[in-house]
Design an enzyme around this catalytic site. Structure first.
Site, PDB file in Angstrom:
ATOM      1  N   TRP A   5       0.821  -1.230   0.000  1.00 39.12           N
ATOM      2  CA  TRP A   5       0.000   0.000   0.000  1.00 39.12           C
ATOM      3  C   TRP A   5       0.842   1.261   0.000  1.00 39.12           C
ATOM      4  O   TRP A   5       0.334   2.342  -0.187  1.00 39.12           O
ATOM      5  CB  TRP A   5      -0.909   0.017   1.239  1.00 39.12           C
ATOM      6  CG  TRP A   5      -2.066  -0.927   1.187  1.00 39.12           C
ATOM      7  CD1 TRP A   5      -2.431  -1.745   0.154  1.00 39.12           C
ATOM      8  CD2 TRP A   5      -3.040  -1.142   2.229  1.00 39.12           C
ATOM      9  NE1 TRP A   5      -3.564  -2.458   0.489  1.00 39.12           N
ATOM     10  CE2 TRP A   5      -3.956  -2.107   1.755  1.00 39.12           C
ATOM     11  CE3 TRP A   5      -3.224  -0.628   3.514  1.00 39.12           C
ATOM     12  CZ2 TRP A   5      -5.036  -2.557   2.523  1.00 39.12           C
ATOM     13  CZ3 TRP A   5      -4.291  -1.072   4.281  1.00 39.12           C
ATOM     14  CH2 TRP A   5      -5.196  -2.020   3.780  1.00 39.12           C
ATOM     15  N   LYS A   6       2.143   1.120   0.253  1.00 42.80           N
ATOM     16  CA  LYS A   6       3.021   2.293   0.377  1.00 42.80           C
ATOM     17  C   LYS A   6       2.423   3.265   1.406  1.00 42.80           C
ATOM     18  O   LYS A   6       1.824   2.810   2.376  1.00 42.80           O
ATOM     19  CB  LYS A   6       3.264   2.934  -0.998  1.00 42.80           C
ATOM     20  CG  LYS A   6       3.740   1.885  -2.008  1.00 42.80           C
ATOM     21  CD  LYS A   6       4.289   2.454  -3.273  1.00 42.80           C
ATOM     22  CE  LYS A   6       4.757   1.314  -4.175  1.00 42.80           C
ATOM     23  NZ  LYS A   6       5.335   1.766  -5.428  1.00 42.80           N
ATOM     24  N   HIS A  20      13.005  -1.994  -0.519  1.00 47.18           N
ATOM     25  CA  HIS A  20      12.222  -1.524  -1.665  1.00 47.18           C
ATOM     26  C   HIS A  20      12.993  -0.391  -2.346  1.00 47.18           C
ATOM     27  O   HIS A  20      13.670   0.396  -1.683  1.00 47.18           O
ATOM     28  CB  HIS A  20      10.846  -1.031  -1.187  1.00 47.18           C
ATOM     29  CG  HIS A  20       9.922  -0.730  -2.330  1.00 47.18           C
ATOM     30  ND1 HIS A  20       9.997   0.437  -3.045  1.00 47.18           N
ATOM     31  CD2 HIS A  20       8.931  -1.466  -2.893  1.00 47.18           C
ATOM     32  CE1 HIS A  20       9.079   0.407  -4.006  1.00 47.18           C
ATOM     33  NE2 HIS A  20       8.422  -0.735  -3.942  1.00 47.18           N
ATOM     34  N   GLU A  62      11.916  -6.173  -8.970  1.00 43.14           N
ATOM     35  CA  GLU A  62      11.137  -5.002  -9.374  1.00 43.14           C
ATOM     36  C   GLU A  62      12.018  -4.044 -10.173  1.00 43.14           C
ATOM     37  O   GLU A  62      12.757  -3.240  -9.593  1.00 43.14           O
ATOM     38  CB  GLU A  62      10.613  -4.268  -8.136  1.00 43.14           C
ATOM     39  CG  GLU A  62       9.712  -5.106  -7.264  1.00 43.14           C
ATOM     40  CD  GLU A  62       8.760  -4.229  -6.442  1.00 43.14           C
ATOM     41  OE1 GLU A  62       7.551  -4.419  -6.592  1.00 43.14           O
ATOM     42  OE2 GLU A  62       9.235  -3.360  -5.700  1.00 43.14           O
ATOM     43  N   GLY A  75       1.827  -2.665  -6.150  1.00 45.59           N
ATOM     44  CA  GLY A  75       1.655  -1.369  -5.501  1.00 45.59           C
ATOM     45  C   GLY A  75       0.291  -0.777  -5.810  1.00 45.59           C
ATOM     46  O   GLY A  75      -0.724  -1.149  -5.214  1.00 45.59           O
ATOM     47  N   GLY A  76       0.249   0.135  -6.787  1.00 44.71           N
ATOM     48  CA  GLY A  76      -0.976   0.881  -7.111  1.00 44.71           C
ATOM     49  C   GLY A  76      -2.228   0.021  -7.224  1.00 44.71           C
ATOM     50  O   GLY A  76      -3.287   0.360  -6.672  1.00 44.71           O
TER      51      GLY A  76
HETATM   52  P1  PGA Z   1       3.424  -0.605  -8.699  1.00 42.62           P
HETATM   53  O1  PGA Z   1       4.449  -0.724  -7.476  1.00 42.62           O
HETATM   54  O2  PGA Z   1       2.642  -1.891  -8.749  1.00 42.62           O
HETATM   55  O3  PGA Z   1       2.551   0.588  -8.359  1.00 42.62           O
HETATM   56  O4  PGA Z   1       4.228  -0.387  -9.929  1.00 42.62           O
HETATM   57  C1  PGA Z   1       5.086  -1.930  -7.184  1.00 42.62           C
HETATM   58  C2  PGA Z   1       5.975  -1.761  -5.985  1.00 42.62           C
HETATM   59  O5  PGA Z   1       6.584  -0.682  -5.838  1.00 42.62           O
HETATM   60  O6  PGA Z   1       6.101  -2.667  -5.140  1.00 42.62           O
END
Ligand code: PGA
Length: 250
Positions: free
Chosen positions: A10-11, A94, A166, A233-234
């Site tokens: 979720w950041k 990350h 990533e 993420g998003g």
């Molecule tokens: P994203 O992010 O799916 O929004 O590209 C992935 C992550 O940073 O773990």
């Protein structure tokens, strides 16, 4: 056969009331899945999410931690603190932490060791920048990051580390690596592990792909030989969308 592991990151999003509403909407949508489902949430949501995940198949993770167990580190959270409230997983290294918060391969390695010392399961992120990719350095970079992150771990610990490949240029940009590219980078990571820890360890390690994973590309990515799920993420911020990713094979 390795299990698929799909983790949401979720950041820095979601207030506690939003997190609780999310959990309530998400849980029924993923309760049939065979995939391991993890939500890595902000510190301030951890306790609420852990309470709401009780009796479900959803596991809760943090997005970072310090490597020391306690002490004069104002503003930091220790592995022991995470463990004490029931956290199971923790994202380490990350790219946003490497880029904005001076995380290095050395701190990543210390944190991975601290995670195991406190019975937390680390999800270790590696990945190249666009510049590194364009100059043909991808494989060298991700092999080195993997090697340094795992340095000094036992075979068992390596086997129980989750790695998230990533590519930095694919994070939050809408640009996804092709499934062939992602699979071949992940094979290189697995090969590096094989070189150091042997075949049986390498074949057991879960290696995820992350970077603009969404419901429309999840199946293609996760059906390759070496991609064992994703770090999302998003697209993990909406319970319906994230549940479609988790249920990519349904
Ligand atoms: P994203 O992010 O799916 O929004 O590209 C992935 C992550 O940073 O773990």
């Amino acid at each position: 056969m390795r299990k698929k592991v799909i983790a949401g990151n979720w950041k820095m999003n979601m207030l506690p009331d939003e997190a609780i509403a999310y959990m309530q909407a998400f849980e029924p949508l993923v309760k049939e899945t065979k995939v391991e489902v993890i939500l890595c949430v902000p510190y301030t949501d951890l306790f609420y999410c852990i309470m709401n995940a009780q009796g479900t198949n959803i596991k809760i993770g943090a997005q970072n931690m310090h490597f020391e167990e306690k002490g004069a580190y104002t503003g930091e959270v220790s592995p022991k603190m995470l463990k004490a409230i029931g956290v199971e997983y923790v994202i380490i290294g990350h790219s946003e932490r490497r880029q904005y918060f001076s995380e290095t391969d050395e701190t990543v390695n210390k944190k991975v060791k601290a995670a195991f010392a406190n019975d937390l399961k680390p999800i270790v992120c590696v990945g190249e920048t666009l510049e590194e990719r364009e100059s043909g350095k991808t494989e060298g970079i991700i092999r080195m990051q993997t090697r340094l992150a795992l340095e000094g771990l036992s075979d068992w610990q390596v086997q129980h580390t989750i790695i998230a490949y990533e590519p930095i240029w694919a994070i939050g940009t809408g640009k996804t690596a092709t499934s062939e590219d992602a699979n071949s980078s992940i094979k290189a990571i697995r090969d590096e592990i094989r070189k150091i820890y042997g075949d049986s360890v390498a074949e057991e390690v879960i290696i995820q792909y992350g970077g603009s994973v969404k419901s429309s590309n999840a199946k293609e990515l996760f059906s390759t030989s070496d991609i064992d799920g994703g770090l999302v993420g998003g697209a993990s911020l909406q319970p319906e969308e994230f549940s479609k990713i988790v249920n990519y094979d349904a």
